[in-house]
Design an enzyme around this catalytic site. Structure first.
Site: not given
Length: 422
Positions: A175-176, A214, A218, A403
């Site tokens: 998620y980046s 963070g 995983g 975004c």
């Protein structure tokens, strides 16, 4: 799911909070009444739009904007409600109007891109200063990232539902920002390339003990363990921790990875490398010195830090860091995006660390978000089946488009940074 006017949800501080996972939207069904502000907002909106390459269509057929036939179209369905929301809080009202359907658009990222490109000049500077001083909401102190506040802020976003995030993220559950290879549009490969790059910046190799601040779901911990490292990874999201442990076990590296439900301020020990990917944005300006000092405190003398952070221009950060925006109200409470200069200043003032290598992934983040948006839209029925209402779906569409537009025009960037001691 309940509708926008559902009963209020009250947080631990007594604030009325949106609870998207429960379909609770305090006050959203009520259109604010501010005739004078609405008239000003309409005049400013019309002035801004007339030079932008978009088309704005009102009921009755009125059209404004400088866009041609292939330009994105914004259809204002309820003009009175739209301008009243915009007038009572432009930084929140524009997004809220999309959430409730006051305006619609089939290409929101394309529409928002020209707005983002001229964000600092759409409203005359003198009116910006007046609005910031007297009209715009300020960040509520109750959302400060104290130990308890940080847990609540993280819970409101990352604990929405693992199944929700799985509907639009790729198989790595990253998620980046991804990092795409030349000529490739493979998101999975780009996410793994990004992770390997930040691990390289931290110098992660076999035999090391690595701290990750963070956890996400995983994937980075798995790839570090596959290099032969031992990993301690920390998160404040109970949902993420649970799924991360499952994914780590499935990858066969559970004996080398420990997942802790813990705040970075509570971390103890000394590590050969520290890695943190897009977590500093959730720290808050007040706690940046504490966060960067923690990186320094937890790192062994010869170690390195691999840091990935969304950034914004320093001048814009300075004037907006205390503003209460749509993103901070609905998506990332307590979050503030730093500038590279702010990171450098905090490193200089509160640590013995410095930036020795940097890489910009801004355009790659725009592509990443476009992937997420397309996948989310294609699986919208699955999101609804999870129990998320129409207001939530429109909120998430606007969030991803908002975004993407910011990264497209360079208003937002994202950097991978390698830190080591001076």
């Amino acid at each position: 799911m309940s509708q926008p006017g559902a009963a209020l949800a009250t947080g631990p501080t007594g604030l009325d909070l949106a609870r998207p996972s429960a379909g609770v939207w305090p006050g959203l069904a009520t259109v604010p009444r501010a005739p004078a502000k609405a008239r000003i907002a309409e005049a400013l909106f019309r002035r801004a739009v007339r030079s932008l390459p978009v088309r704005v269509v009102f009921p009755g057929g009125e059209r404004i904007g400088a866009g041609g036939l292939d330009s994105p179209v914004m259809r204002v369905v309820r003009p009175e409600a739209f301008f009243h929301r915009l007038g009572t809080g432009s930084k929140i009202g524009f997004g809220e109007s999309y959430m409730v359907g006051d305006w619609i658009c089939t290409r929101p990222a394309d529409l928002l891109t020209p707005f983002a490109a001229q964000l600092s000049t759409l409203i005359p500077p003198v009116l910006q200063r007046i609005g910031r001083r007297f009209a715009e909401a300020r960040r509520p102190g109750a959302e400060a990232n104290t130990l308890d506040g940080a847990r609540e802020n993280i819970h409101r976003h990352y604990d929405l539902s693992n199944d929700l995030f799985a509907t639009f993220l790729d198989e790595t559950m990253s998620y980046s920002a991804a990092w795409f290879a030349d000529g490739s549009d493979d998101l999975v490969a780009a996410q793994r390339r990004k992770i390997d790059a930040v691990l390289d910046m931290a110098g992660v190799r076999s035999g090391m003990h690595v701290l990750e601040i963070g956890t996400g779901w995983g994937e980075l911990a798995v790839r570090a363990a596959q290099r032969g490292a031992r990993v301690t990874t920390m998160t404040l999201s109970s949902e993420q921790a649970h799924l991360a442990e499952e994914r780590i076990a499935a990858a066969g590296v559970a004996d080398r990875v420990q997942v802790l439900l813990r705040d970075y301020r509570e971390a103890q020990g000394s590590y050969d490398a520290v890695v943190s990917v897009e977590m500093v944005e959730a720290v808050g300006v007040q706690y940046w010195p504490t966060y960067f000092a923690a990186l320094d405190r937890l790192l062994r003398p010869a170690g390195r830090v691999g840091l990935q952070s969304i950034t914004m221009p320093h001048d814009r950060m300075l004037v907006t860091q205390h503003d209460y925006t749509w993103i901070s109200k609905y998506i990332f409470p307590g979050g503030v995006i730093p500038s590279v200069e702010a990171i450098e200043q905090n490193l200089r003032d509160h640590t013995g660390l410095r930036i020795v290598e940097r890489r910009s992934l801004g355009p790659d983040y725009a592509r990443t978000l476009a992937h997420w948006q397309r996948t989310f839209l294609s699986r919208r029925d699955e999101v609804a089946a999870l129990g998320f209402d129409e207001t939530f779906c429109r909120m998430w569409e606007f969030y991803l488009a908002y975004c993407e537009a910011g990264f497209r025009v360079g208003y937002l960037d994202v950097f991978q940074l390698s830190l080591q001691r001076r």
